[in-house]
Design an enzyme around this catalytic site. Structure first.
Site, PDB file in Angstrom:
ATOM      1  NE  ARG A 135      -0.571  -0.291   4.942  1.00  0.00           N
ATOM      2  CZ  ARG A 135      -1.185  -0.363   6.110  1.00  0.00           C
ATOM      3  NH1 ARG A 135      -2.487  -0.267   6.191  1.00  0.00           N
ATOM      4  NH2 ARG A 135      -0.495  -0.533   7.214  1.00  0.00           N
ATOM      5  CD  GLU A 174      -1.216   4.473  10.573  1.00  0.00           C
ATOM      6  OE1 GLU A 174      -0.446   3.696   9.983  1.00  0.00           O
ATOM      7  OE2 GLU A 174      -1.577   4.292  11.749  1.00  0.00           O
ATOM      8  CB  CYS A 182       9.765   9.358  -3.231  1.00  0.00           C
ATOM      9  SG  CYS A 182      10.028   8.806  -4.924  1.00  0.00           S
ATOM     10  CB  CYS A 184      11.690   9.090  -8.270  1.00  0.00           C
ATOM     11  SG  CYS A 184      10.402  10.348  -8.085  1.00  0.00           S
ATOM     12  CD  GLU A 329      -5.919   2.927  11.928  1.00  0.00           C
ATOM     13  OE1 GLU A 329      -5.003   2.116  12.176  1.00  0.00           O
ATOM     14  OE2 GLU A 329      -6.060   3.476  10.830  1.00  0.00           O
ATOM     15  CD  GLU A 377      -3.328  -4.382   8.343  1.00  0.00           C
ATOM     16  OE1 GLU A 377      -4.374  -4.045   7.783  1.00  0.00           O
ATOM     17  OE2 GLU A 377      -2.565  -3.578   8.909  1.00  0.00           O
ATOM     18  CE  LYS A 378      -3.118 -15.267   6.509  1.00  0.00           C
ATOM     19  NZ  LYS A 378      -2.020 -14.418   5.997  1.00  0.00           N
ATOM     20  CG  PHE A 379      -2.666 -14.102  11.739  1.00  0.00           C
ATOM     21  CD1 PHE A 379      -3.648 -15.067  11.925  1.00  0.00           C
ATOM     22  CD2 PHE A 379      -1.681 -14.335  10.789  1.00  0.00           C
ATOM     23  CE1 PHE A 379      -3.641 -16.252  11.188  1.00  0.00           C
ATOM     24  CE2 PHE A 379      -1.663 -15.504  10.051  1.00  0.00           C
ATOM     25  CZ  PHE A 379      -2.648 -16.465  10.250  1.00  0.00           C
ATOM     26  CG  HIS A 380      -4.264  -5.954  13.277  1.00  0.00           C
ATOM     27  ND1 HIS A 380      -5.199  -5.431  14.141  1.00  0.00           N
ATOM     28  CD2 HIS A 380      -3.244  -5.058  13.247  1.00  0.00           C
ATOM     29  CE1 HIS A 380      -4.763  -4.267  14.606  1.00  0.00           C
ATOM     30  NE2 HIS A 380      -3.573  -4.022  14.077  1.00  0.00           N
TER      31      HIS A 380
HETATM   32  C1  GLA Z   1      -2.346   1.415  10.798  1.00  0.00           C
HETATM   33  C2  GLA Z   1      -3.147   1.547   9.515  1.00  0.00           C
HETATM   34  C3  GLA Z   1      -4.240   0.528   9.419  1.00  0.00           C
HETATM   35  C4  GLA Z   1      -3.757  -0.838   9.853  1.00  0.00           C
HETATM   36  C5  GLA Z   1      -3.187  -0.736  11.247  1.00  0.00           C
HETATM   37  C6  GLA Z   1      -2.731  -2.068  11.807  1.00  0.00           C
HETATM   38  O1  GLA Z   1      -2.910   2.054  11.844  1.00  0.00           O
HETATM   39  O2  GLA Z   1      -3.720   2.823   9.384  1.00  0.00           O
HETATM   40  O3  GLA Z   1      -4.692   0.479   8.097  1.00  0.00           O
HETATM   41  O4  GLA Z   1      -2.795  -1.290   8.972  1.00  0.00           O
HETATM   42  O5  GLA Z   1      -2.077   0.120  11.212  1.00  0.00           O
HETATM   43  O6  GLA Z   1      -2.210  -1.938  13.091  1.00  0.00           O
END
Ligand code: GLA
Length: 694
Positions: A135, A174, A182, A184, A329, A377-380
């Protein structure tokens, strides 16, 4: 008291300029505290959405962050939009009383954009172009990315600007998480333009960068490059400007989107989620560009001290706009990005959420609502775990939702602090420049924490302040370090009429990273009454004792124990100051270590424990803690509400100075109380409700 009861239209009226009143009534009212999380419905079949919103309503969720990474689903081909699914999501949320923190969806450009324009992909310092497949795969300076992002935001604003679920715009996500810089060719061009506007001429740049050193004299801006990997240490002034530029380049991306939203929906506040105390972005500057400060915080459950560092970042968030903010978050339990991802033991998720409120947040939100089944992030953890409503985590979600409803009345209240800690990004960037400092062991976060830890332990409220701000109203201002200090900033410190404490290696360079005439502490020399003759960094493991001069520090007796210092010391030439403590033993034996001139105290070293100095200054300044707390209990106050948070794994007992009602249990409390392990009390006291932020 700052008015910020919620993100509904009252907020809009009082905190941002509203030009079009009809938008106010169209906004979903979110009353009380915000509760919810990132919601990624595009990862699930639509039949799951019905269950999502039903469970959200059951848990008391009132806001969801949506569409953060949805660009490729919203614009699958250039200019071709597919908003149908997001329409249904927003309608569903609204029908269930859930407001949207609607992202502009620009955090990950879609594959077609980077394939049609590979130059959008960012390049690292070694020249490697970073591939798509994660991402944030974009160069912040890329005009192609910026134009495409602005087009999407226009379409989003046109589509959803009047949607009744829309409460808040969430720009990007974030910033600087994965790509702060960067290297470039496009970034290089952008950097040169930025340098030209800062320095005017190439001679101005030569003078500011001191290019006479090592034969770097430029004759044209197009000879200048970002600080890529070079044979040896790169010019630190170049690196400092690069840090400024990188923060600004990303801020421009944010501002381009904000401009579209301001025009289309002037009544809808905008935010972007910060990453606590982040080295890469000057959050003073960033916060000024947004309407609401929001933060993402992930204290490590395995670290018994993590609640202290996170409290410092929460105090920064509250201080950035001197208003309540949103914890946008946090993790319900484990994250997925540490080497070992410890879960939160029972009680910790609730306690950490209450902690954010205790430090001024008007909402406790999470990443994310439903635990993912695929992807990195399947284990988050999430509010709704893989195990569904039978899981332990779901019970915690329900409990927290109920608690937040009980605490609704605290929304909008502020914190009054007598003590301020100074944090300045320019100085931080200068201090932590690679490969050219007397020691690379001076890390600003450590320095901040060395002061914050004892303040936090004794329940003293703390604001953060930038350099150069008017400091009147505070009783004590602590400057853990101000390596880069301009004469104007020094003037503010000199004008402060309270008790000032300045840490080592301060006042060393000017805004161009050039050493002040006569050396440190430069423009602070008169204020402190001394000159630093020589920096004396200590090798790892070396302890330098510092002994208080008898009588100079309250409580210092003839046999007062010497205090250990590590990492850093200085050889001082004291001109016009009282010596409070001297170095003992070693090369600096007998030399002054801590001094005072008037109300300005200077520490030339890093004490293992600053408590003796701090206690003496707080007492002289008449600073009182919020409450007298036992070890492990954190105390803060918002207006009339006293928060007592027991971070220990055993019950804590303490005496209340004033009676009150615990909002969490409804019980009247007075005198001696017991707070169970990892539990809290939020006491409504009789203190005036208007006592708020300065
Ligand atoms: C950040 C991102 C989220 C996610 C969390 C996981 O806060 O903004 O998309 O990836 O981390 O902890």
């Amino acid at each position: 008291m700052t008015a910020f009861s919620t993100l509904h239209y009252e907020f809009c009226i009082q905190n941002i300029t509203c030009h079009r009143s009809e938008f106010r009534v169209g906004l979903t009212r979110v009353s009380g505290l915000l509760f919810g999380g990132d919601y990624n419905p595009e990862q699930w079949p639509e039949r799951v959405w019905e269950e999502d919103v039903r469970l959200m309503a059951e848990a008391g969720v009132n806001m969801a962050t949506v569409a953060v990474f949805s660009w490729s689903r919203l614009e699958p081909r250039p200019g071709e939009y597919d908003f149908g699914w997001l329409d249904r999501v927003l309608d569903l949320l609204h029908e269930h009383g859930v407001a949207a923190d609607l992202a502009t969806a620009t955090a990950t450009p879609p594959p077609w954009l980077v394939r049609d324009h590979p130059e959008v992909l960012p390049v690292d310092a070694a020249g490697t172009r970073l591939e798509f497949g994660s991402r944030q795969s974009y160069c912040p300076s890329s005009p192609v990315f910026r134009d495409a992002a602005v087009r999407l935001v226009r379409a989003m604003a046109a589509r959803y600007g009047r949607h009744p679920a829309l409460a808040l715009w969430h720009i990007g996500n974030e910033y600087a998480d994965h790509v702060l810089e960067c290297f470039c060719a496009e970034s290089a061009r952008h950097f040169r333009t930025w340098l030209e506007s800062r320095h005017g001429t190439v001679d101005g740049l030569n003078a500011a960068w001191g290019t006479s050193c090592w034969g770097q004299h430029y004759t044209a801006f197009d000879q200048v490059e970002p600080p890529r990997k070079a044979p040896g240490p790169v010019n630190p002034a170049q690196v400092l400007d690069w840090r400024r530029f990188c923060s600004d380049a990303l801020l421009e991306c944010f501002e381009l989107e904000r401009a579209v939203l301001r025009e289309a929906t002037p009544d809808v506040p905008v935010t972007t989620n910060f990453m606590s105390i982040l080295h890469g972005l000057d959050y003073w500057k960033w916060a000024a560009a947004e309407d609401v400060v929001s933060d993402d915080a992930y204290p490590d459950p395995a670290d018994p001290e993590s609640h202290v560092a996170v409290a410092l970042s929460y105090d920064l968030m509250r201080s950035l706009k001197r208003r309540p903010w949103i914890l946008l978050e946090q993790a319900a339990s484990a994250v997925s990005w540490r080497e070992v991802n410890a879960p939160k033991p029972p009680g910790m998720m609730r306690l950490h959420s209450l902690q954010a409120l205790a430090h001024g947040a008007d909402g406790a939100m999470f990443f994310q609502w439903r635990q993912a089944r695929y992807g990195p992030e399947k284990f988050h953890s999430a509010l709704l775990p893989h195990g569904g409503t039978a899981a332990r985590g779901w019970r915690d979600t329900l409990r927290l939702g109920a608690d937040l409803r009980r605490l609704a009345e605290i929304a909008g209240t502020g914190t009054r602090a007598d003590v301020a800690l100074l944090l300045d990004w320019d100085s931080w960037w200068g201090l932590e420049a690679p490969e050219s400092m007397p020691s690379d062991r001076l890390r600003l976060k450590d320095l901040l924490l060395s002061w914050y830890r004892p303040l936090h332990a004794r329940g003293v409220a703390v604001d953060l302040v930038p350099a150069g701000r008017d400091l009147s109203g505070y009783r004590v201002v602590i400057v853990p370090n101000l390596y880069l200090c301009t004469p104007e900033q020094a003037g503010r410190l000199a004008a402060f009429d309270g008790h000032l404490v300045v840490g080592p290696f301060s006042g060393v360079v000017d805004a161009a990273d050039q050493v002040h005439d006569g050396g440190a502490p430069g423009p602070l020399r008169e204020l402190l009454g001394l000159t630093v003759d020589e920096f004396w960094p200590l090798p790892d493991g070396r302890v330098q004792r510092v002994r208080p001069v008898t009588g100079a520090v309250t409580g210092a007796r003839a046999d007062a124990a010497a205090v250990p210092a590590r990492t850093w010391a200085e050889w001082l030439r004291v001109e016009d100051a009282e010596v409070l403590a001297r170095y003992e033993g070693g090369d600096l034996d007998g030399q002054p270590a801590i001094t005072r001139r008037g109300r300005a105290t200077y520490l030339s070293c890093l004490l293992d424990d600053v408590t003796p100095v701090l206690s003496e200054v707080l007492a002289a300044a008449g600073v009182r803690p919020v409450a007298d707390v036992p070890e492990g209990v954190e105390a803060t106050r918002r207006g009339p509400y006293l928060f007592l948070l027991n971070h220990a794994t055993t019950p804590a007992r303490m005496d209340l100075a004033e009676p009150g009602t615990d909002l969490l249990t409804g019980r009247e409390l007075r005198g001696r109380i017991e707070i169970p392990a990892r539990d809290a009390v939020v006491l409504r006291t009789g203190a005036g409700p208007t006592e708020g932020e300065r």
